[in-house]
Design a protein around this motif. Structure first.
Motif, PDB file in Angstrom:
ATOM      1  N   GLY A  98       1.018  -0.991   0.118  1.00 46.50           N
ATOM      2  CA  GLY A  98      -0.212   0.070  -0.121  1.00 46.50           C
ATOM      3  C   GLY A  98       0.999   1.395  -0.032  1.00 46.50           C
ATOM      4  O   GLY A  98       1.027   1.987  -1.187  1.00 46.50           O
ATOM      5  N   ALA A  99       2.130   1.139   0.135  1.00 46.03           N
ATOM      6  CA  ALA A  99       3.194   2.276   0.281  1.00 46.03           C
ATOM      7  C   ALA A  99       3.756   3.051  -0.795  1.00 46.03           C
ATOM      8  O   ALA A  99       3.448   3.249  -1.024  1.00 46.03           O
ATOM      9  N   VAL A 140       1.235   9.806  -4.978  1.00 45.59           N
ATOM     10  CA  VAL A 140       2.007  11.282  -4.471  1.00 45.59           C
ATOM     11  C   VAL A 140       2.719  11.552  -5.517  1.00 45.59           C
ATOM     12  O   VAL A 140       2.185  12.842  -5.913  1.00 45.59           O
ATOM     13  N   ALA A 141       3.238  10.341  -6.381  1.00 43.95           N
ATOM     14  CA  ALA A 141       4.378  11.132  -6.805  1.00 43.95           C
ATOM     15  C   ALA A 141       3.684  11.220  -8.693  1.00 43.95           C
ATOM     16  O   ALA A 141       3.858  12.596  -9.130  1.00 43.95           O
ATOM     17  N   ALA A 167       0.754  18.005 -11.201  1.00 44.58           N
ATOM     18  CA  ALA A 167       0.608  19.743 -10.560  1.00 44.58           C
ATOM     19  C   ALA A 167       1.585  20.612 -11.157  1.00 44.58           C
ATOM     20  O   ALA A 167       1.670  21.722 -11.880  1.00 44.58           O
ATOM     21  N   ARG A 168       2.836  19.908 -11.223  1.00 46.81           N
ATOM     22  CA  ARG A 168       4.024  20.434 -12.394  1.00 46.81           C
ATOM     23  C   ARG A 168       4.093  20.419 -13.744  1.00 46.81           C
ATOM     24  O   ARG A 168       3.669  21.412 -14.280  1.00 46.81           O
TER      25      ARG A 168
END
Length: 142
Positions: A59-60, A67-68, A74-75
């Motif tokens: 899960g991590a 997130v990446a 967003a970038r």
């Protein structure tokens, strides 16, 4: 030469075992052996097998990938906004340059009209030329 190969075999067997247990190292007549039971004679050493590493949290990894990907999105969005702002600024600069070129041309024509005007129209043509020059100076600062 037997001892390193025996050691490697013993380590391979130990690596296959996932549970923590005691391993006994026996040195007898210069020969080293490893076993799960204590030695009957010779030197005895108890080796502790470290516990296996914790299980990988899948899960991590998924969260890190999410997130990446969010950061990458967003970038890209920020880069697109910056590109759009640069394009707008370039268009505005181009429009301003065109407007100033038009004002210079109008001022030049008004000055030529003032030079060629007769006595009756000279004052009006000079006023028009002066106003065209003032408008050029105010709007274009050149």
């Amino acid at each position: 030469m037997k001892s390193p190969s025996l050691l490697l075999c013993a380590m391979a067997l130990l690596a296959g075992s996932a549970r923590a247990q005691d391993v006994y190292k026996c040195v007898q007549d210069g020969q080293t052996s490893y076993s799960a039971t204590p030695c009957t004679g010779g030197q005895l050493q108890i080796l502790e097998i470290p516990s296996p590493p914790p299980a990988v949290d899948k899960g991590a990894a998924t969260r890190q990938q999410r997130v990446a990907s969010q950061l990458e999105a967003a970038r890209k969005k920020q880069e697109n906004l910056a590109d759009q702002a640069r394009e707008r600024a370039a268009k505005q600069l181009e429009a301003r340059d065109k407007h100033c070129a038009q004002l210079r041309l109008e001022q030049k024509w008004a000055a030529q009209d003032a030079v060629g005007a007769g006595d009756r129209n000279r004052d009006a043509a000079q006023l028009k030329s002066r106003r065209a020059g003032e408008r050029l100076a105010v709007e274009c600062l050149n």
